[in-house]
Motif scaffolding. Sequence first.
Motif, PDB file in Angstrom:
ATOM      1  N   LEU A   1     -14.920 -29.854  25.918  1.00  0.00           N
ATOM      2  CA  LEU A   1     -14.759 -29.138  24.653  1.00  0.00           C
ATOM      3  C   LEU A   1     -15.313 -29.941  23.484  1.00  0.00           C
ATOM      4  CD1 LEU A   1     -11.052 -27.982  25.077  1.00  0.00           C
ATOM      5  CD2 LEU A   1     -13.090 -26.629  25.495  1.00  0.00           C
ATOM      6  N   VAL A   2     -15.234 -31.267  23.580  1.00  0.00           N
ATOM      7  CA  VAL A   2     -15.664 -32.101  22.467  1.00  0.00           C
ATOM      8  C   VAL A   2     -16.917 -32.915  22.799  1.00  0.00           C
ATOM      9  CG1 VAL A   2     -13.441 -32.293  21.319  1.00  0.00           C
ATOM     10  CG2 VAL A   2     -13.988 -33.849  23.175  1.00  0.00           C
ATOM     11  N   MET A   3     -17.482 -32.687  23.974  1.00  0.00           N
ATOM     12  CA  MET A   3     -18.659 -33.467  24.367  1.00  0.00           C
ATOM     13  C   MET A   3     -19.899 -32.908  23.674  1.00  0.00           C
ATOM     14  SD  MET A   3     -19.662 -35.991  26.165  1.00  0.00           S
ATOM     15  CE  MET A   3     -18.088 -36.302  26.929  1.00  0.00           C
ATOM     16  N   PRO A   4     -20.643 -33.768  22.952  1.00  0.00           N
ATOM     17  CA  PRO A   4     -21.883 -33.265  22.347  1.00  0.00           C
ATOM     18  C   PRO A   4     -22.810 -32.661  23.405  1.00  0.00           C
ATOM     19  CG  PRO A   4     -21.354 -35.440  21.493  1.00  0.00           C
ATOM     20  CD  PRO A   4     -20.374 -35.167  22.587  1.00  0.00           C
ATOM     21  N   GLU A   5     -23.421 -31.546  23.033  1.00  0.00           N
ATOM     22  CA  GLU A   5     -24.249 -30.821  24.003  1.00  0.00           C
ATOM     23  C   GLU A   5     -25.397 -31.674  24.541  1.00  0.00           C
ATOM     24  OE1 GLU A   5     -25.057 -27.793  21.159  1.00  0.00           O
ATOM     25  OE2 GLU A   5     -24.220 -26.255  22.455  1.00  0.00           O
ATOM     26  N   VAL A   6     -25.990 -32.504  23.647  1.00  0.00           N
ATOM     27  CA  VAL A   6     -27.129 -33.301  24.120  1.00  0.00           C
ATOM     28  C   VAL A   6     -26.713 -34.253  25.236  1.00  0.00           C
ATOM     29  CG1 VAL A   6     -28.698 -33.228  22.149  1.00  0.00           C
ATOM     30  CG2 VAL A   6     -26.777 -34.794  22.112  1.00  0.00           C
ATOM     31  N   ILE A   7     -25.496 -34.784  25.141  1.00  0.00           N
ATOM     32  CA  ILE A   7     -25.044 -35.735  26.163  1.00  0.00           C
ATOM     33  C   ILE A   7     -24.772 -35.006  27.475  1.00  0.00           C
ATOM     34  CG2 ILE A   7     -23.238 -37.383  26.782  1.00  0.00           C
ATOM     35  CD1 ILE A   7     -22.987 -38.157  23.927  1.00  0.00           C
ATOM     36  N   LEU A   8     -24.090 -33.854  27.366  1.00  0.00           N
ATOM     37  CA  LEU A   8     -23.799 -33.076  28.569  1.00  0.00           C
ATOM     38  C   LEU A   8     -25.102 -32.663  29.255  1.00  0.00           C
ATOM     39  CD1 LEU A   8     -21.393 -31.891  30.119  1.00  0.00           C
ATOM     40  CD2 LEU A   8     -21.844 -29.749  28.940  1.00  0.00           C
ATOM     41  N   GLY A   9     -26.068 -32.214  28.458  1.00  0.00           N
ATOM     42  CA  GLY A   9     -27.344 -31.783  29.022  1.00  0.00           C
ATOM     43  C   GLY A   9     -28.060 -32.923  29.718  1.00  0.00           C
TER      44      GLY A   9
ATOM     45  N   PHE B   1     -32.212 -28.866  28.564  1.00  0.00           N
ATOM     46  CA  PHE B   1     -32.219 -30.082  29.381  1.00  0.00           C
ATOM     47  C   PHE B   1     -32.317 -29.739  30.860  1.00  0.00           C
ATOM     48  CE2 PHE B   1     -30.566 -32.501  25.750  1.00  0.00           C
ATOM     49  CZ  PHE B   1     -31.169 -33.733  25.941  1.00  0.00           C
ATOM     50  N   VAL B   2     -31.517 -28.802  31.331  1.00  0.00           N
ATOM     51  CA  VAL B   2     -31.377 -28.634  32.779  1.00  0.00           C
ATOM     52  C   VAL B   2     -32.292 -27.565  33.358  1.00  0.00           C
ATOM     53  CG1 VAL B   2     -28.998 -29.469  32.776  1.00  0.00           C
ATOM     54  CG2 VAL B   2     -29.435 -27.018  32.621  1.00  0.00           C
ATOM     55  N   THR B   3     -33.090 -26.896  32.534  1.00  0.00           N
ATOM     56  CA  THR B   3     -33.975 -25.890  33.099  1.00  0.00           C
ATOM     57  C   THR B   3     -35.282 -26.527  33.567  1.00  0.00           C
ATOM     58  OG1 THR B   3     -34.917 -23.711  32.781  1.00  0.00           O
ATOM     59  CG2 THR B   3     -35.164 -25.277  30.973  1.00  0.00           C
ATOM     60  N   GLY B   4     -36.008 -25.768  34.330  1.00  0.00           N
ATOM     61  CA  GLY B   4     -37.299 -26.246  34.801  1.00  0.00           C
ATOM     62  C   GLY B   4     -38.380 -25.283  34.366  1.00  0.00           C
ATOM     63  N   PRO B   5     -39.611 -25.515  34.798  1.00  0.00           N
ATOM     64  CA  PRO B   5     -40.683 -24.609  34.401  1.00  0.00           C
ATOM     65  C   PRO B   5     -40.427 -23.199  34.923  1.00  0.00           C
ATOM     66  CG  PRO B   5     -41.429 -26.202  36.059  1.00  0.00           C
ATOM     67  CD  PRO B   5     -40.078 -26.630  35.623  1.00  0.00           C
TER      68      PRO B   5
ATOM     69  N   PRO C   1     -18.690 -32.117  16.975  1.00  0.00           N
ATOM     70  CA  PRO C   1     -19.966 -31.476  17.333  1.00  0.00           C
ATOM     71  C   PRO C   1     -21.061 -31.714  16.297  1.00  0.00           C
ATOM     72  CG  PRO C   1     -18.324 -29.824  16.773  1.00  0.00           C
ATOM     73  CD  PRO C   1     -17.624 -31.134  16.796  1.00  0.00           C
ATOM     74  N   ALA C   2     -20.683 -31.902  15.011  1.00  0.00           N
ATOM     75  CA  ALA C   2     -21.709 -32.106  13.981  1.00  0.00           C
ATOM     76  C   ALA C   2     -22.462 -33.414  14.206  1.00  0.00           C
ATOM     77  CB  ALA C   2     -21.074 -32.079  12.590  1.00  0.00           C
ATOM     78  N   VAL C   3     -21.760 -34.449  14.695  1.00  0.00           N
ATOM     79  CA  VAL C   3     -22.421 -35.737  14.951  1.00  0.00           C
ATOM     80  C   VAL C   3     -23.547 -35.565  15.970  1.00  0.00           C
ATOM     81  CG1 VAL C   3     -22.108 -38.008  15.993  1.00  0.00           C
ATOM     82  CG2 VAL C   3     -20.454 -37.180  14.345  1.00  0.00           C
ATOM     83  N   GLY C   4     -23.288 -34.763  16.998  1.00  0.00           N
ATOM     84  CA  GLY C   4     -24.284 -34.610  18.053  1.00  0.00           C
ATOM     85  C   GLY C   4     -25.211 -33.434  17.848  1.00  0.00           C
ATOM     86  N   GLU C   5     -25.155 -32.809  16.687  1.00  0.00           N
ATOM     87  CA  GLU C   5     -25.925 -31.590  16.443  1.00  0.00           C
ATOM     88  C   GLU C   5     -27.425 -31.826  16.614  1.00  0.00           C
ATOM     89  OE1 GLU C   5     -26.800 -28.098  16.226  1.00  0.00           O
ATOM     90  OE2 GLU C   5     -24.664 -28.443  15.935  1.00  0.00           O
ATOM     91  N   TYR C   6     -28.075 -30.908  17.295  1.00  0.00           N
ATOM     92  CA  TYR C   6     -29.519 -31.027  17.482  1.00  0.00           C
ATOM     93  C   TYR C   6     -30.281 -29.881  16.814  1.00  0.00           C
ATOM     94  CZ  TYR C   6     -33.988 -30.296  19.734  1.00  0.00           C
ATOM     95  OH  TYR C   6     -35.312 -30.042  19.950  1.00  0.00           O
ATOM     96  N   VAL C   7     -29.802 -28.654  16.999  1.00  0.00           N
ATOM     97  CA  VAL C   7     -30.548 -27.479  16.534  1.00  0.00           C
ATOM     98  C   VAL C   7     -30.677 -27.475  15.012  1.00  0.00           C
ATOM     99  CG1 VAL C   7     -30.491 -24.968  16.387  1.00  0.00           C
ATOM    100  CG2 VAL C   7     -29.944 -26.089  18.536  1.00  0.00           C
ATOM    101  N   ILE C   8     -29.579 -27.744  14.289  1.00  0.00           N
ATOM    102  CA  ILE C   8     -29.601 -27.643  12.828  1.00  0.00           C
ATOM    103  C   ILE C   8     -30.541 -28.678  12.196  1.00  0.00           C
ATOM    104  CG2 ILE C   8     -28.193 -27.785  10.734  1.00  0.00           C
ATOM    105  CD1 ILE C   8     -25.887 -26.587  12.368  1.00  0.00           C
TER     106      ILE C   8
ATOM    107  N   ALA D   1     -28.997 -44.724  26.758  1.00  0.00           N
ATOM    108  CA  ALA D   1     -28.364 -45.727  25.901  1.00  0.00           C
ATOM    109  C   ALA D   1     -27.926 -45.085  24.582  1.00  0.00           C
ATOM    110  CB  ALA D   1     -29.328 -46.885  25.641  1.00  0.00           C
ATOM    111  N   LEU D   2     -28.758 -44.178  24.040  1.00  0.00           N
ATOM    112  CA  LEU D   2     -28.377 -43.460  22.822  1.00  0.00           C
ATOM    113  C   LEU D   2     -27.121 -42.625  23.059  1.00  0.00           C
ATOM    114  CD1 LEU D   2     -31.593 -42.055  21.128  1.00  0.00           C
ATOM    115  CD2 LEU D   2     -29.631 -43.067  19.978  1.00  0.00           C
ATOM    116  N   ALA D   3     -27.057 -41.991  24.228  1.00  0.00           N
ATOM    117  CA  ALA D   3     -25.877 -41.174  24.551  1.00  0.00           C
ATOM    118  C   ALA D   3     -24.626 -42.035  24.588  1.00  0.00           C
ATOM    119  CB  ALA D   3     -26.082 -40.468  25.894  1.00  0.00           C
ATOM    120  N   VAL D   4     -24.743 -43.230  25.190  1.00  0.00           N
ATOM    121  CA  VAL D   4     -23.593 -44.138  25.267  1.00  0.00           C
ATOM    122  C   VAL D   4     -23.172 -44.564  23.851  1.00  0.00           C
ATOM    123  CG1 VAL D   4     -22.788 -46.387  26.076  1.00  0.00           C
ATOM    124  CG2 VAL D   4     -24.135 -44.933  27.587  1.00  0.00           C
TER     125      VAL D   4
END
Lengths: 264, 302
Positions: free
Chosen positions: A105-113, A212-216, B235-242, B273-276
Amino acid sequence: MKRSAFLMSALAFGYAFLYAPIVLLVTWSFNESRVANIWGGFSTKWYGELWDNSEFLDAAWLSLQVAATSATAALGLGTLAALALVRFGRFHGRGLFSGLLAAPLVMPEVILGLALLLLFVALEDLIGWPDGRGFSTIVIAHTTVGLAYATVVIRSRLAQMDRSLEEAAMDLGARPVKVFLVITLPVIAPSLAAAWLLAFTLSLDDVVVASFVTGPGASTLPIEVFSAVRLGVSPQVNALGTLIVAVVAVIIVTGWWLAGRRAR
Amino acid sequence: MRVAGPRRDWGRRLVVGLPFLWLALFFLVPLLMVGKISLSESRSAIPPYEPLFEFADGALVTVRASLANFILLFEDDLYVGAYFQSLTIAGLSTVICLLIGYPMALGIARARADRRGPLLLLVILPFWTSFLIRVYAWMGILKDEGLLNGLLLALGLIQEPLIILNTDWAVYIGIVYSYLPFMVLPLYASLEKLDPSLLEAAADLGAPPWRAFLAVTLPLSLPGIVAGSMLVFVPAVGEYVIPDLLGGGDTMMMGKALWDVFAQTRDWPAASALAVAMLAALALPMALFHHLQGRLEGDGRS
């Protein structure tokens, strides 16, 4: 209680802020002119172009399939997880279990991806599955997120539920599985519908994890929209946004009305 | 009545085990892999990182862990800047959300009972529509020849178009706009539970409304404030789209930096490493959130 002018104006400002972009989007979608500031007359031509855009249509179909599959999987797993948390009391590993359920719920999407991509790449290297990335890897990623949200929704309903009916059925000798199917399930059904819809919407809306997880060859609708939008203004996206707003508004208002009628 | 037996035990194991297994395999293990790969070296192959452990004849031969990726992060001004800029943007956006959201939540909580449902529904509704498309709508509003500038020029308030799109301003607007509902909902939940007789008592004792607010309403809505702040901040810290759509070249946030390193440089160990580093920045607020959630649930049970 007296309503202060300050609170009323705060509400007015807040709702204007929330809805101005949506109202503008709908207006632009019917604008003949490509330039947003110039009203070129009422037109539905962008809807026509949207309908002819096979990339968007294919992506929308893929997105709906991904969302329906992952929401269904998330609903099944989430129901089990909520049952375990509400009904099983203390069990071995409960702390880790509820932590694992809350963390997405609180995991940033970029990290999960990124994390899931690393897993999929390593798994493919190791056992040959998943064979390339696309539908199945996006479904797995969205199920993980949806599962966490579905559990929250179902869990709160289960916790509020009156247990006397279940206990009566148990006393009459019904097996736990039967009690669950005949009594618990119908009672928590509205929360199951809400959980499924939430997981479905989250999946339909996700661009980061899916990228992140999709392919061509497997582009979901948000991925297509994102790349179109990055290149600049595309009036077709206005039309698409208007359609999404219309569908969501109809579903939410109907759901709210039905829930209200049931309560009365 | 509890039926204890092998059959029931088996069923219980299935109910806990299936979601547990799923989360272990598709959440915990991937996160551990991020940690592992953040310590390995990048190479141009598939997968593009050196193995951390090397085995020969079933025995561990070498362990090649290095902190090189983390040292690189700390030495590169870009990443250090992204780190602080993310925290600043997310923090300030949270405060702005609170300033807009608190009066809204209070207004809804004090509205007539039959109006609260629809008002709340109106807050939730935008959240269910496409996030991406709503951010895109802001591009049309904020760009140089966009609606806002057209309006301000027409009113004669400005002579030259304001440059908002592709600056930090647009990122703030985008984040506050997107996460405002997440602030209003928990605030409303805690304000709605507030017993109005407490405020009446304060008024009877001669407290002016602002004092009653500071002494009664604000402290009692603290759980809502903290929960809402976490739901916006994290979520704002990890925001990518905005930042990608609304921000400019100098708006560097961690989520965007991670994606750029991953997609453009294809340096997976550096991205890991950035993710960590991002998780480390979020660990404290996340722990706080979890703690608070536990406490609130404890209150709910008693």
